[in-house]
Design a protein around this motif. Sequence first.
Motif, PDB file in Angstrom:
ATOM      1  N   ASN A 254      43.165  53.092  39.964  1.00  0.00           N
ATOM      2  CA  ASN A 254      43.172  51.690  40.338  1.00  0.00           C
ATOM      3  C   ASN A 254      41.719  52.010  41.713  1.00  0.00           C
ATOM      4  O   ASN A 254      41.492  52.222  42.481  1.00  0.00           O
ATOM      5  CB  ASN A 254      44.081  50.641  41.228  1.00  0.00           C
ATOM      6  N   THR A 255      40.744  51.340  40.526  1.00  0.00           N
ATOM      7  CA  THR A 255      39.463  52.191  41.594  1.00  0.00           C
ATOM      8  C   THR A 255      38.885  50.578  42.552  1.00  0.00           C
ATOM      9  O   THR A 255      39.972  50.068  41.870  1.00  0.00           O
ATOM     10  CB  THR A 255      37.584  52.606  40.650  1.00  0.00           C
ATOM     11  N   TYR A 256      38.592  51.191  43.054  1.00  0.00           N
ATOM     12  CA  TYR A 256      38.004  50.200  43.993  1.00  0.00           C
ATOM     13  C   TYR A 256      37.469  48.800  44.043  1.00  0.00           C
ATOM     14  O   TYR A 256      36.726  48.323  43.355  1.00  0.00           O
ATOM     15  CB  TYR A 256      37.744  50.817  45.662  1.00  0.00           C
ATOM     16  N   ASN A 257      37.716  47.822  44.482  1.00  0.00           N
ATOM     17  CA  ASN A 257      37.037  46.556  44.962  1.00  0.00           C
ATOM     18  C   ASN A 257      35.673  46.566  44.896  1.00  0.00           C
ATOM     19  O   ASN A 257      35.578  46.497  46.348  1.00  0.00           O
ATOM     20  CB  ASN A 257      37.663  44.974  45.020  1.00  0.00           C
ATOM     21  N   PHE A 258      34.350  47.211  44.323  1.00  0.00           N
ATOM     22  CA  PHE A 258      33.275  46.852  45.363  1.00  0.00           C
ATOM     23  C   PHE A 258      32.347  45.873  45.448  1.00  0.00           C
ATOM     24  O   PHE A 258      32.269  44.763  44.275  1.00  0.00           O
ATOM     25  CB  PHE A 258      32.172  47.685  44.373  1.00  0.00           C
ATOM     26  N   LEU A 259      31.239  45.459  46.350  1.00  0.00           N
ATOM     27  CA  LEU A 259      30.580  44.433  46.503  1.00  0.00           C
ATOM     28  C   LEU A 259      28.686  44.835  46.140  1.00  0.00           C
ATOM     29  O   LEU A 259      28.417  45.725  47.303  1.00  0.00           O
ATOM     30  CB  LEU A 259      30.729  43.913  48.112  1.00  0.00           C
ATOM     31  N   ASN A 260      28.996  44.510  44.654  1.00  0.00           N
ATOM     32  CA  ASN A 260      27.497  44.870  44.781  1.00  0.00           C
ATOM     33  C   ASN A 260      26.133  44.061  45.197  1.00  0.00           C
ATOM     34  O   ASN A 260      26.464  42.907  45.141  1.00  0.00           O
ATOM     35  CB  ASN A 260      28.191  44.926  42.846  1.00  0.00           C
TER      36      ASN A 260
ATOM     37  N   PHE B 181      24.955  38.729  44.098  1.00  0.00           N
ATOM     38  CA  PHE B 181      26.515  40.370  44.641  1.00  0.00           C
ATOM     39  C   PHE B 181      27.243  39.572  43.690  1.00  0.00           C
ATOM     40  O   PHE B 181      27.479  38.383  43.805  1.00  0.00           O
ATOM     41  CB  PHE B 181      26.342  39.345  46.434  1.00  0.00           C
ATOM     42  N   GLY B 182      28.576  41.125  43.724  1.00  0.00           N
ATOM     43  CA  GLY B 182      28.814  40.742  42.716  1.00  0.00           C
ATOM     44  C   GLY B 182      30.080  41.400  43.463  1.00  0.00           C
ATOM     45  O   GLY B 182      30.104  42.323  43.740  1.00  0.00           O
ATOM     46  N   SER B 183      31.747  41.156  43.023  1.00  0.00           N
ATOM     47  CA  SER B 183      32.712  41.725  43.013  1.00  0.00           C
ATOM     48  C   SER B 183      33.018  42.456  42.047  1.00  0.00           C
ATOM     49  O   SER B 183      33.694  41.776  41.101  1.00  0.00           O
ATOM     50  CB  SER B 183      33.640  41.163  44.645  1.00  0.00           C
ATOM     51  N   ALA B 184      33.452  43.284  42.260  1.00  0.00           N
ATOM     52  CA  ALA B 184      33.692  44.436  40.585  1.00  0.00           C
ATOM     53  C   ALA B 184      34.713  45.317  41.014  1.00  0.00           C
ATOM     54  O   ALA B 184      34.452  46.256  41.961  1.00  0.00           O
ATOM     55  CB  ALA B 184      32.655  44.368  39.771  1.00  0.00           C
ATOM     56  N   ALA B 185      35.566  45.814  40.376  1.00  0.00           N
ATOM     57  CA  ALA B 185      35.844  46.891  40.566  1.00  0.00           C
ATOM     58  C   ALA B 185      34.875  48.485  39.790  1.00  0.00           C
ATOM     59  O   ALA B 185      33.691  48.002  39.139  1.00  0.00           O
ATOM     60  CB  ALA B 185      36.663  47.871  39.240  1.00  0.00           C
ATOM     61  N   GLY B 186      35.279  49.868  40.954  1.00  0.00           N
ATOM     62  CA  GLY B 186      34.475  50.755  41.213  1.00  0.00           C
ATOM     63  C   GLY B 186      33.701  51.260  39.490  1.00  0.00           C
ATOM     64  O   GLY B 186      32.871  51.134  39.114  1.00  0.00           O
ATOM     65  N   ALA B 187      34.659  51.744  39.229  1.00  0.00           N
ATOM     66  CA  ALA B 187      35.187  52.096  37.422  1.00  0.00           C
ATOM     67  C   ALA B 187      34.417  51.466  36.532  1.00  0.00           C
ATOM     68  O   ALA B 187      32.760  51.477  35.797  1.00  0.00           O
ATOM     69  CB  ALA B 187      36.068  52.924  37.162  1.00  0.00           C
TER      70      ALA B 187
ATOM     71  N   VAL C 296      48.391  46.218  22.992  1.00  0.00           N
ATOM     72  CA  VAL C 296      47.810  46.150  23.617  1.00  0.00           C
ATOM     73  C   VAL C 296      46.796  45.670  24.216  1.00  0.00           C
ATOM     74  O   VAL C 296      45.784  46.243  24.041  1.00  0.00           O
ATOM     75  CB  VAL C 296      47.896  47.800  24.122  1.00  0.00           C
ATOM     76  N   ALA C 297      47.382  44.984  25.344  1.00  0.00           N
ATOM     77  CA  ALA C 297      45.752  44.211  25.495  1.00  0.00           C
ATOM     78  C   ALA C 297      44.901  44.231  27.034  1.00  0.00           C
ATOM     79  O   ALA C 297      45.783  44.579  27.936  1.00  0.00           O
ATOM     80  CB  ALA C 297      46.076  42.256  25.436  1.00  0.00           C
ATOM     81  N   ALA C 298      43.565  43.964  27.498  1.00  0.00           N
ATOM     82  CA  ALA C 298      43.174  44.443  27.577  1.00  0.00           C
ATOM     83  C   ALA C 298      41.343  44.266  28.238  1.00  0.00           C
ATOM     84  O   ALA C 298      41.150  44.103  26.933  1.00  0.00           O
ATOM     85  CB  ALA C 298      43.005  45.366  28.958  1.00  0.00           C
ATOM     86  N   THR C 299      40.781  43.517  29.243  1.00  0.00           N
ATOM     87  CA  THR C 299      39.957  42.646  29.099  1.00  0.00           C
ATOM     88  C   THR C 299      38.863  43.902  29.464  1.00  0.00           C
ATOM     89  O   THR C 299      38.399  45.223  30.122  1.00  0.00           O
ATOM     90  CB  THR C 299      39.089  41.618  30.341  1.00  0.00           C
ATOM     91  N   TYR C 300      37.957  44.410  28.115  1.00  0.00           N
ATOM     92  CA  TYR C 300      36.545  45.130  28.217  1.00  0.00           C
ATOM     93  C   TYR C 300      35.888  45.780  29.578  1.00  0.00           C
ATOM     94  O   TYR C 300      35.290  44.274  29.735  1.00  0.00           O
ATOM     95  CB  TYR C 300      36.366  45.632  26.699  1.00  0.00           C
ATOM     96  N   GLY C 301      35.940  46.666  30.493  1.00  0.00           N
ATOM     97  CA  GLY C 301      34.920  46.779  31.092  1.00  0.00           C
ATOM     98  C   GLY C 301      35.472  46.573  32.547  1.00  0.00           C
ATOM     99  O   GLY C 301      34.424  46.895  33.697  1.00  0.00           O
ATOM    100  N   THR C 302      36.793  46.662  32.259  1.00  0.00           N
ATOM    101  CA  THR C 302      36.878  46.201  33.803  1.00  0.00           C
ATOM    102  C   THR C 302      37.833  47.351  34.404  1.00  0.00           C
ATOM    103  O   THR C 302      38.543  48.210  33.304  1.00  0.00           O
ATOM    104  CB  THR C 302      37.770  44.924  33.849  1.00  0.00           C
ATOM    105  N   ASP C 303      38.408  46.949  35.459  1.00  0.00           N
ATOM    106  CA  ASP C 303      39.559  48.544  35.792  1.00  0.00           C
ATOM    107  C   ASP C 303      41.467  48.168  35.037  1.00  0.00           C
ATOM    108  O   ASP C 303      41.128  49.136  34.428  1.00  0.00           O
ATOM    109  CB  ASP C 303      39.670  47.553  37.176  1.00  0.00           C
TER     110      ASP C 303
ATOM    111  N   LEU D 281      35.324  45.780  49.677  1.00  0.00           N
ATOM    112  CA  LEU D 281      35.820  44.773  49.459  1.00  0.00           C
ATOM    113  C   LEU D 281      37.891  44.961  50.017  1.00  0.00           C
ATOM    114  O   LEU D 281      37.704  44.900  50.798  1.00  0.00           O
ATOM    115  CB  LEU D 281      35.665  43.592  48.961  1.00  0.00           C
ATOM    116  N   SER D 282      38.107  46.109  48.997  1.00  0.00           N
ATOM    117  CA  SER D 282      39.843  46.894  49.439  1.00  0.00           C
ATOM    118  C   SER D 282      39.779  47.636  48.338  1.00  0.00           C
ATOM    119  O   SER D 282      38.622  47.902  47.446  1.00  0.00           O
ATOM    120  CB  SER D 282      40.129  45.354  49.340  1.00  0.00           C
ATOM    121  N   GLN D 283      41.027  48.291  49.139  1.00  0.00           N
ATOM    122  CA  GLN D 283      41.944  49.869  47.963  1.00  0.00           C
ATOM    123  C   GLN D 283      42.696  48.402  47.167  1.00  0.00           C
ATOM    124  O   GLN D 283      43.607  48.661  48.214  1.00  0.00           O
ATOM    125  CB  GLN D 283      42.090  50.676  48.671  1.00  0.00           C
TER     126      GLN D 283
END
Length: 328
Positions: free
Chosen positions: A213-219, A89-95, A139-146, A113-115
């Motif tokens: 902001n996409t949702y916090n999914f439990l996958n 089970f892993g918690s991750a952004a929907g997108a 500009v900095a951001a973590t690739y593949g994350t929300d 898990l949350s919005q």
Amino acid sequence: MKKTNILLLTFILLVVGVLQACGNGKAAKNEELKTVRLDYAYYSPTSLVLKKFGWLEEEFKKDNVKVEWTLSQGSNKALEFLTSNSIDFGSAAGAATLITKSKEVPIQNIYVLSQPEWTALATLDKSIKTVKDLKGKKVAATYGTDPYIFLLRALNEVGLTEKDIQYINLQHNDGYQALVKGDVVAWAGLDPIMATAEQEAHARLFYRNTAFNTYNFLNVREEFKKAHPKAVEKVIQAYEKARKWIQENPDEAAEIIAKEAKIDLNTAKIQLKRTNFDHPIPGEDQVNALNAAGEVLQKSKVIKPDVDVKRTTDDLIDPSLAKKIIQQ
């Protein structure tokens, strides 16, 4: 006589083969679950609460099943762990989950898990006032994350793409440090680090958009879901218990976040204030959010052009177990 012996030997081998097949089938059917592996993350308050109180451990102890926790530093890490079969089970952004699913990784979203409004564009540079001001800048951001997907959608909204900026791929905390040092002019942040940036570095959130902001999914891994449906139900029930506890005890929840993430209590309260825990069952809202994000991700070539985003989203989201468990 020789022919009779051959027939007898063939019959014996056939019987042995049937018995072995039956034995193997029975073993597979009766294979017991020994360990449930989950992630916890500072961007996922429910996971922190669940881990803190040990409710899952109590539930699975009845069946002699162990619970193992792994820290995810971002959605990208949670999804890497799921892909490599390091967690169930892993918690991750929907997108971010959609990107992984588009690569035919067998995972499903079974619970929301949350919005959160957990990402925005932050800066310390007074010259940066709008998204258009990022053109040609680092500009900095973590690739593949929300946060990364948020950045792409913000750029797309004003007619820009990733190619119009100098994109720097850094893990969330490293992106924050790069912002403080002046190595980048902007950073697509993630709570609670983003809230820390506001409190300690006086970072300014110059672009916010809750809809991006996409949702916090439990996958869950599909293989695990198929093999151990009752265990999946227990995990959802435990997360539901944690969700309700947070709603009833926001101050105590903030203290847990602050202690686990090693952040200031006020920072943790800001994170919780920006997080909605009211809609745990995945459904139409999540489908619409992912389809909208998928369009931009395909345009930016993060998702391959031949991927059917709508079908991928439909395959990803499974509300059946959450509907079964949660009494609305």
